[in-house]
Design a protein around this motif. Structure first.
Motif, PDB file in Angstrom:
ATOM      1  N   LEU A 337       0.827  -1.203   0.000  1.00 53.68           N
ATOM      2  CA  LEU A 337       0.000   0.000   0.000  1.00 53.68           C
ATOM      3  C   LEU A 337       0.865   1.258   0.000  1.00 53.68           C
ATOM      4  N   GLY A 338       0.461   2.245  -0.762  1.00 57.80           N
ATOM      5  CA  GLY A 338       1.140   3.536  -0.790  1.00 57.80           C
ATOM      6  C   GLY A 338       0.175   4.586  -1.301  1.00 57.80           C
ATOM      7  N   ARG A 339       0.555   5.839  -1.170  1.00 54.69           N
ATOM      8  CA  ARG A 339      -0.297   6.924  -1.666  1.00 54.69           C
ATOM      9  C   ARG A 339       0.550   7.929  -2.425  1.00 54.69           C
ATOM     10  N   GLY A 340      -0.112   8.704  -3.291  1.00 54.95           N
ATOM     11  CA  GLY A 340       0.597   9.734  -4.025  1.00 54.95           C
ATOM     12  C   GLY A 340       1.683   9.149  -4.902  1.00 54.95           C
ATOM     13  N   TYR A 341       2.840   9.764  -4.860  1.00 59.96           N
ATOM     14  CA  TYR A 341       3.961   9.309  -5.684  1.00 59.96           C
ATOM     15  C   TYR A 341       4.332   7.857  -5.403  1.00 59.96           C
ATOM     16  N   ASN A 342       4.020   7.373  -4.223  1.00 55.84           N
ATOM     17  CA  ASN A 342       4.428   6.021  -3.855  1.00 55.84           C
ATOM     18  C   ASN A 342       3.335   4.967  -4.029  1.00 55.84           C
ATOM     19  N   TYR A 343       2.199   5.360  -4.575  1.00 58.84           N
ATOM     20  CA  TYR A 343       1.219   4.338  -4.966  1.00 58.84           C
ATOM     21  C   TYR A 343       1.776   3.442  -6.079  1.00 58.84           C
ATOM     22  N   PRO A 344       2.402   4.003  -7.131  1.00 61.29           N
ATOM     23  CA  PRO A 344       2.997   3.105  -8.131  1.00 61.29           C
ATOM     24  C   PRO A 344       4.094   2.214  -7.567  1.00 61.29           C
ATOM     25  N   VAL A 345       4.775   2.666  -6.520  1.00 56.06           N
ATOM     26  CA  VAL A 345       5.799   1.833  -5.880  1.00 56.06           C
ATOM     27  C   VAL A 345       5.151   0.620  -5.218  1.00 56.06           C
TER      28      VAL A 345
END
Length: 475
Positions: A337-345
């Motif tokens: 799980l991630g949000r913003g720039y780190n959702y694709p991560v």
């Protein structure tokens, strides 16, 4: 016809392959055959290239980059581990001659050694130092005679940018969407190339630019998406790693990664270099237009700091990541799980886990967890959060608390010095601080290492996972 074909030209010997890495130890001189072309080779009489109809051709002999050392393991047990560890050097090579930083404006400083590091890195510089960024591949003239323009001009005038890719390249494109929209203030769409080619996308030649991303430059679906866009008269830009590849030849211009050969099927250094190229592209488009000089310098300096920070990250965390892998190697499922720039991560972390360990893994925006995936959470499912202290950190922290309230086990990746998650999570991996626009280049590295070590402990072949190929040259 459709699949790539490369002829390696040695001394009284020839090699035929779909990828030059198969014969790089024997020759670096190659001929690239296009669709509808054939080559006749003879040990002593040389070679002739013609169309299938018999028309003689004189293709240019291309000298490939790379060396034999780059396609050997170099003391590492697996190519994947070698390529993870090579990322500081790969990023440096990706930025070499492009990001120039010095204490005297106009004086580029590249390849200088930092501290006692074994590999050359960019010299840190204060914000006031001279910063310049050059991307020659988009500053060349394109278009018909009498009406030529640079690709940079077209990118700056675009009303919409469409990014096409598959797998890891698609994830890099998603990060690029966030960066380009934030810095350049232009709408960006990211498409699966395999879907884009068939859905009759509405394109406007005078308003759109299509960017295709492929490590190999030969991905069949991405190549088909490129050809569809070109058939609609749209300017097309390529981002790929392999010099002379089909995508490099058929696009109007583009940017090479210069990451070096990537042998392991699961992409690692290509992803971080793709995101780096997209960040450099966004800076080049936005400079003097939609961001200030201070923002431009800050982000360029942040990019230049990444090789050292990845080096630090790996040295400080690998033993902890091995420990985490020992605990969770028998998991049947996991959630990223991630949000913003780190959702694709989060998506990329889940893909790596699936590819090489064969553990079922899913990546989601953290806020979407409550819309379904939260039903899966119990004490047997590890949940990996990317929780950097950025503009939406408090929201991610709240999502972590939701998982803990349902007895889920949490592994978090966050900034050095942030101890707020230590009491909430089973494990916390601390990584160097960096501005959120380029944070995915750092946050993905622990996920690559975690997948690698879990896969090794499960007895999987990390370099050649079952049912997968490095270059997907068929539909």
């Amino acid at each position: 016809m459709g699949s790539p074909l490369i002829v390696g030209v040695g001394e009284e010997e020839y090699f035929v392959a779909s990828d030059a890495s198969a014969f790089l130890e024997y020759t670096r001189n190659v001929l690239h055959l296009n669709d509808g072309e054939m080559a006749v080779v003879h040990r002593t009489e040389g070679h002739q290239v013609s169309t299938l109809a018999g028309q003689a051709l004189s293709p240019r002999l291309v000298a490939l980059e790379g060396s034999l050392e780059q396609i050997e393991k170099g003391g590492y047990k697996h190519f994947m581990l070698k390529e993870i560890m090579e990322q500081p050097t790969a990023l440096l090579n990706c930025m070499r001659g492009r990001v120039c930083i010095s204490n005297e404006p106009g004086s580029p400083v590249l390849g200088s050694q930092v501290g006692d590091r074994a590999h050359p890195l960019l010299r840190p510089a204060p914000i006031k130092s001279g910063v310049s960024l050059t991307l020659g591949g988009i500053e060349q003239l394109v278009g018909p005679e009498g009406a030529k323009y640079t690709m940079l001009d077209k990118l700056r005038a675009a009303r919409r940018i469409i990014i096409c890719g598959c797998g890891t390249s698609w994830h890099a494109g998603l990060v690029g969407e966030y960066i380009l929209e934030t810095l350049c203030k232009v709408p960006v769409e990211v498409e699966y190339a395999s879907e884009f080619r068939y859905r009759n996308a509405v394109l406007r030649a005078d308003e759109d630019v299509v960017i295709v991303i492929s490590q190999s430059g030969e991905t069949a679906d991405t190549l088909a998406a490129l050809r569809y866009a070109k058939s609609q008269g749209v300017l097309c830009m390529g981002i790929c790693n392999t010099v002379g590849s089909t995508i490099a030849r058929e696009t109007d211009g583009g940017i090479y990664l210069h990451a070096g050969p990537e042998i392991g099927v699961a992409s690692t250094k290509a992803f971080t270099c793709q995101v780096t190229v997209l960040a450099m592209l966004a800076l080049r488009i936005s400079h003097t237009r939609t961001i200030s000089d201070a923002q431009y310098s800050e982000l360029a300096l942040a990019l230049s700091s990444l090789p050292n920070k990845i080096d630090d990250l790996i040295r400080q965390n690998e033993s902890k990541i091995v420990e985490i892998a020992k605990v969770y190697r028998f998991a049947h499922h996991c959630l990223f799980l991630g949000r913003g720039y780190n959702y694709p991560v989060a998506l990329e972390g889940a893909l790596k886990m699936k590819e090489i360990s064969y553990i079922h893994a899913e990546g989601y925006p953290a806020a979407e967890m409550k819309h379904g995936p939260i039903a899966l959470i119990d004490h047997l499912m590890p949940v990996i959060f990317v929780a950097m202290k950025d503009s939406i950190y408090d929201k991610v922290k709240s999502n972590i608390q939701e998982v803990r309230a349902r007895k889920g086990t949490v592994i978090a990746i966050t900034d050095e010095g942030n101890d707020e998650l230590d009491g909430l999570c089973e494990y916390v991996i601390h990584i160097p601080k960096v501005c959120e626009e380029v944070s995915p280049i750092l946050t993905v590295v622990p996920l690559q290492l975690l997948s690698y070590h879990i896969a090794i402990m499960r007895g999987c072949d990390v370099d050649m996972p079952r049912n997968l190929a490095k270059s997907v040259t068929t539909e």
